[in-house]
Design an enzyme around this catalytic site. Structure first.
Site, PDB file in Angstrom:
ATOM      1  N   LYS A   9       0.836  -1.202   0.000  1.00  7.06           N
ATOM      2  CA  LYS A   9       0.000   0.000   0.000  1.00  7.06           C
ATOM      3  C   LYS A   9       0.877   1.262   0.000  1.00  7.06           C
ATOM      4  O   LYS A   9       2.106   1.184   0.216  1.00  7.06           O
ATOM      5  CB  LYS A   9      -0.909  -0.022   1.230  1.00  7.06           C
ATOM      6  CG  LYS A   9      -1.950  -1.145   1.219  1.00  7.06           C
ATOM      7  CD  LYS A   9      -2.825  -1.075   2.475  1.00  7.06           C
ATOM      8  CE  LYS A   9      -3.884  -2.148   2.476  1.00  7.06           C
ATOM      9  NZ  LYS A   9      -4.761  -2.060   3.682  1.00  7.06           N
ATOM     10  N   TYR A  49     -12.078  -2.325  -3.312  1.00  7.94           N
ATOM     11  CA  TYR A  49     -12.640  -2.379  -1.955  1.00  7.94           C
ATOM     12  C   TYR A  49     -14.168  -2.333  -1.950  1.00  7.94           C
ATOM     13  O   TYR A  49     -14.774  -1.853  -0.985  1.00  7.94           O
ATOM     14  CB  TYR A  49     -12.066  -1.241  -1.111  1.00  7.94           C
ATOM     15  CG  TYR A  49     -10.711  -1.565  -0.489  1.00  7.94           C
ATOM     16  CD1 TYR A  49     -10.503  -2.754   0.221  1.00  7.94           C
ATOM     17  CD2 TYR A  49      -9.653  -0.666  -0.574  1.00  7.94           C
ATOM     18  CE1 TYR A  49      -9.271  -3.034   0.804  1.00  7.94           C
ATOM     19  CE2 TYR A  49      -8.411  -0.951   0.007  1.00  7.94           C
ATOM     20  CZ  TYR A  49      -8.244  -2.138   0.696  1.00  7.94           C
ATOM     21  OH  TYR A  49      -7.019  -2.414   1.289  1.00  7.94           O
ATOM     22  N   ASN A 112      -1.814  -0.024   7.330  1.00  9.98           N
ATOM     23  CA  ASN A 112      -1.360  -1.381   7.647  1.00  9.98           C
ATOM     24  C   ASN A 112      -0.534  -2.040   6.531  1.00  9.98           C
ATOM     25  O   ASN A 112      -0.419  -3.265   6.453  1.00  9.98           O
ATOM     26  CB  ASN A 112      -2.529  -2.260   8.121  1.00  9.98           C
ATOM     27  CG  ASN A 112      -3.615  -2.398   7.084  1.00  9.98           C
ATOM     28  OD1 ASN A 112      -3.483  -1.888   5.968  1.00  9.98           O
ATOM     29  ND2 ASN A 112      -4.677  -3.080   7.437  1.00  9.98           N
ATOM     30  N   HIS A 115      -1.926  -5.218   1.491  1.00 13.62           N
ATOM     31  CA  HIS A 115      -3.221  -5.857   1.283  1.00 13.62           C
ATOM     32  C   HIS A 115      -2.941  -7.242   0.743  1.00 13.62           C
ATOM     33  O   HIS A 115      -2.061  -7.407  -0.109  1.00 13.62           O
ATOM     34  CB  HIS A 115      -4.061  -5.092   0.266  1.00 13.62           C
ATOM     35  CG  HIS A 115      -5.159  -5.931  -0.302  1.00 13.62           C
ATOM     36  ND1 HIS A 115      -6.339  -6.155   0.358  1.00 13.62           N
ATOM     37  CD2 HIS A 115      -5.215  -6.668  -1.432  1.00 13.62           C
ATOM     38  CE1 HIS A 115      -7.079  -6.982  -0.360  1.00 13.62           C
ATOM     39  NE2 HIS A 115      -6.427  -7.304  -1.453  1.00 13.62           N
ATOM     40  N   GLU A 126      -9.605  -9.855  -7.640  1.00  7.29           N
ATOM     41  CA  GLU A 126      -8.643  -8.748  -7.537  1.00  7.29           C
ATOM     42  C   GLU A 126      -7.576  -8.823  -8.635  1.00  7.29           C
ATOM     43  O   GLU A 126      -7.170  -7.781  -9.170  1.00  7.29           O
ATOM     44  CB  GLU A 126      -8.006  -8.769  -6.136  1.00  7.29           C
ATOM     45  CG  GLU A 126      -9.035  -8.412  -5.058  1.00  7.29           C
ATOM     46  CD  GLU A 126      -8.589  -8.738  -3.640  1.00  7.29           C
ATOM     47  OE1 GLU A 126      -7.391  -9.043  -3.437  1.00  7.29           O
ATOM     48  OE2 GLU A 126      -9.439  -8.693  -2.735  1.00  7.29           O
TER      49      GLU A 126
HETATM   50  N1  LIG Z   1      -9.977   3.398   9.797  1.00  9.86           N
HETATM   51  C1  LIG Z   1     -10.335   2.110   9.763  1.00  9.86           C
HETATM   52  N2  LIG Z   1      -9.887   1.371   8.749  1.00  9.86           N
HETATM   53  C2  LIG Z   1     -10.250   0.081   8.731  1.00  9.86           C
HETATM   54  C3  LIG Z   1     -11.059  -0.526   9.713  1.00  9.86           C
HETATM   55  N3  LIG Z   1     -11.240  -1.835   9.393  1.00  9.86           N
HETATM   56  C4  LIG Z   1     -10.561  -2.013   8.251  1.00  9.86           C
HETATM   57  N4  LIG Z   1      -9.960  -0.871   7.854  1.00  9.86           N
HETATM   58  C5  LIG Z   1      -9.151  -0.668   6.660  1.00  9.86           C
HETATM   59  O1  LIG Z   1      -9.777  -1.268   5.562  1.00  9.86           O
HETATM   60  C6  LIG Z   1      -8.931  -2.245   4.992  1.00  9.86           C
HETATM   61  C7  LIG Z   1      -9.780  -3.407   4.503  1.00  9.86           C
HETATM   62  O2  LIG Z   1     -10.371  -4.042   5.618  1.00  9.86           O
HETATM   63  P1  LIG Z   1     -10.516  -5.641   5.673  1.00  9.86           P
HETATM   64  O3  LIG Z   1     -10.671  -6.161   4.294  1.00  9.86           O
HETATM   65  O4  LIG Z   1     -11.576  -5.949   6.650  1.00  9.86           O
HETATM   66  O5  LIG Z   1      -9.128  -6.080   6.311  1.00  9.86           O
HETATM   67  P2  LIG Z   1      -7.945  -6.918   5.657  1.00  9.86           P
HETATM   68  O6  LIG Z   1      -8.506  -7.937   4.704  1.00  9.86           O
HETATM   69  O7  LIG Z   1      -7.067  -7.402   6.747  1.00  9.86           O
HETATM   70  O8  LIG Z   1      -7.158  -5.794   4.881  1.00  9.86           O
HETATM   71  P3  LIG Z   1      -6.922  -5.697   3.313  1.00  9.86           P
HETATM   72  O9  LIG Z   1      -5.892  -6.746   3.038  1.00  9.86           O
HETATM   73  O10 LIG Z   1      -6.437  -4.290   3.096  1.00  9.86           O
HETATM   74  O11 LIG Z   1      -8.229  -5.990   2.605  1.00  9.86           O
HETATM   75  C8  LIG Z   1      -7.956  -2.613   6.108  1.00  9.86           C
HETATM   76  O12 LIG Z   1      -6.738  -3.059   5.618  1.00  9.86           O
HETATM   77  C9  LIG Z   1      -7.804  -1.319   6.867  1.00  9.86           C
HETATM   78  O13 LIG Z   1      -6.804  -0.520   6.280  1.00  9.86           O
HETATM   79  C10 LIG Z   1     -11.502   0.293  10.786  1.00  9.86           C
HETATM   80  O14 LIG Z   1     -12.214  -0.155  11.682  1.00  9.86           O
HETATM   81  N5  LIG Z   1     -11.121   1.605  10.765  1.00  9.86           N
HETATM   82 MG   LIG Z   2      -9.641  -7.421   3.010  1.00  9.40          MG
END
Ligand SMILES: Nc1nc2c(ncn2[C@@H]2O[C@H](COP(=O)(O)OP(=O)(O)OP(=O)(O)O)[C@@H](O)[C@H]2O)c(=O)[nH]1
Ligand SMILES: [Mg+2]
Length: 149
Positions: A9, A49, A112, A115, A126
């Site tokens: 990212k 997303y 974080n 992805h 994706e």
């Molecule tokens: N600010 C905020 N960002 C969030 C939160 N939950 C998820 N995100 C962001 O949204 C992204 C996608 O969420 P998820 O798909 O649920 O998590 P993930 O699969 O571990 O992350 P990705 O690999 O980026 O998809 C995350 O990587 C975070 O950067 C939250 O509660 N607050």
């Molecule tokens: Mg995810």
């Protein structure tokens, strides 16, 4: 062999972690079969997303992911989807185990670093968003006889 989709990212690129992350993928024995660096457009970000469209953090997530270049990859190997998820660590870096990318380098759920696709189905979806068939290179690595029994 399974394929997964992974992205360094904008924060990972800006913090100089491209080499570190690619190195971890290589050292694990996985094979990168496509890789591209580019600035994600708003349209691509929203498709990538799409599952989070209704979330409160969706706007900031789109702003962030389009804010600076990313590095996109297709990673291949046995159980590549779950292996890459494990390597990334928990979504919130504060909960992520040390030894994972997020656990070692992150402090904020909105920054974080990587992805990784969460299922084979997501990986296929994706990959189709970020790559065309022409971007994928087919090859084997000499080390694979020493990685797999
Ligand atoms: N600010 C905020 N960002 C969030 C939160 N939950 C998820 N995100 C962001 O949204 C992204 C996608 O969420 P998820 O798909 O649920 O998590 P993930 O699969 O571990 O992350 P990705 O690999 O980026 O998809 C995350 O990587 C975070 O950067 C939250 O509660 N607050
Ligand atoms: Mg995810």
């Amino acid at each position: 062999m399974e394929q997964t989709y992974a992205m360094i990212k904008p924060d990972g690129v800006q913090r100089g972690l491209i080499g570190e992350i690619i190195s971890r993928i290589e050292r694990k024995g996985l094979r990168i079969v496509a890789m591209r660096m580019y600035r994600i457009t708003d349209d691509v970000a929203r498709r990538h997303y799409a599952e989070h469209t209704e979330k409160v953090f969706f706007g900031s997530l789109i702003d962030f992911i389009t804010s600076s270049p990313v590095v996109s990859m297709i990673v291949e190997g046995e159980n590549a989807v779950s292996v890459m998820r494990t390597m990334s660590g928990a979504t919130n870096p504060n909960d992520a185990a040390f030894g994972t990318i997020r656990g070692d380098f992150g402090l904020d759920v909105g920054r974080n670093i990587v992805h990784t696709a969460d299922s084979l189905e997501s990986a296929k979806r994706e990959i189709a968003i970020h790559f065309t068939d022409a971007d994928v290179v087919e090859y084997t690595k000499a080390e694979e006889a020493w990685v797999y029994e």
